[in-house]
Design an enzyme around this catalytic site. Structure first.
Site: not given
Length: 242
Positions: A8, A129
């Site tokens: 990330d 998500d």
């Protein structure tokens, strides 16, 4: 099953968050490029990358870094975060990114999603998500009233072939994946499902393989050492676990 080590990116750095909370950002490696090469040396063939700045700001914030990563490694990179236009999709796919992940855009701009799937079906992944079973968007800052199973069915009807499912409550916590929700979404649609969030150890890899996951994204467990990437890949690529 494919193991996808995760990198990330925020402000050009390799970081991790807890439950998607930007206030918990923690730098976990000196260089994303060195980290990716180490993953490749351990046997990884794929790499999951997220532009956290892009996810928050709805633009290709770290574009040059991802393109350079594609140049420097032979890894098949799937990339999400801030990809909201066909121009962004086309740019990344024409600059070495293997697949792009559409999250917020899949929820808020179905016409864009239809266009992307029509043009690049095998290279489009939808990221679902969920917080308490409801789909979250905008870098997980907003929670909708859309149930994750209902949304997965909509994506399947639109021609989506691959879904990444993340239980936000599990993300970065090393408490194990949400097997019940993963099993439910896998049974609800025919799409390939990749599990994300909470993976801690080899037992989790075995559990995900057992319930038929297409892939497993591993981040914090690799950086903190609770999961050995080489062993995880060996288990994932081995024979079926009874």
């Amino acid at each position: 099953m494919i193991i996808l080590p995760a990198i990330d990116i925020k402000d050009g750095n390799c970081v991790r968050l807890k439950k998607g909370d930007f206030h918990t950002v923690e730098k976990v490696a000196e260089s994303p490029f060195i980290t990716a090469k180490a993953f490749a040396q351990a046997g990884a063939s794929h790499l999951h990358m997220v532009d956290l700045d892009g996810a928050k700001d709805a633009k290709m914030s770290n574009r040059d870094l991802f393109v350079e990563m594609a140049k420097q490694t032979n890894l098949k990179i799937e990339l999400g975060g801030g990809i909201r236009t066909m121009e962004a999709v086309e740019y990344y796919l024409s600059h070495g990114i293997h697949r792009v992940i559409l999250g917020s855009a899949a929820v808020k701009d179905p016409d864009f999603l239809k266009m992307a799937v029509k043009e690049y079906q095998q290279h489009i992944i939808v990221g679902i998500d969920a917080r308490d079973g409801q789909v979250a968007t905008e870098g997980w800052l907003d929670t909708t009233q859309i149930n994750y199973i209902d949304f997965a069915k909509q994506m399947e009807q639109m021609g989506v072939k691959q879904i990444i499912f993340t239980d936000i409550a599990k993300d970065g916590m090393l408490t194990g994946p949400n097997l019940d929700q993963l099993k439910a979404i896998s049974q609800a649609v025919s799409c390939d499902i990749t599990a994300s969030g909470g993976i801690c150890n080899l037992e989790d890899i075995k559990s995900l393989k057992r319930i038929g996951m297409y892939g497993a994204i591993c981040g914090k467990s690799l950086y903190q050492g609770s999961l050995d990437l080489k062993q995880a890949i060996s288990i994932a690529e081995g024979e079926s676990i009874c």
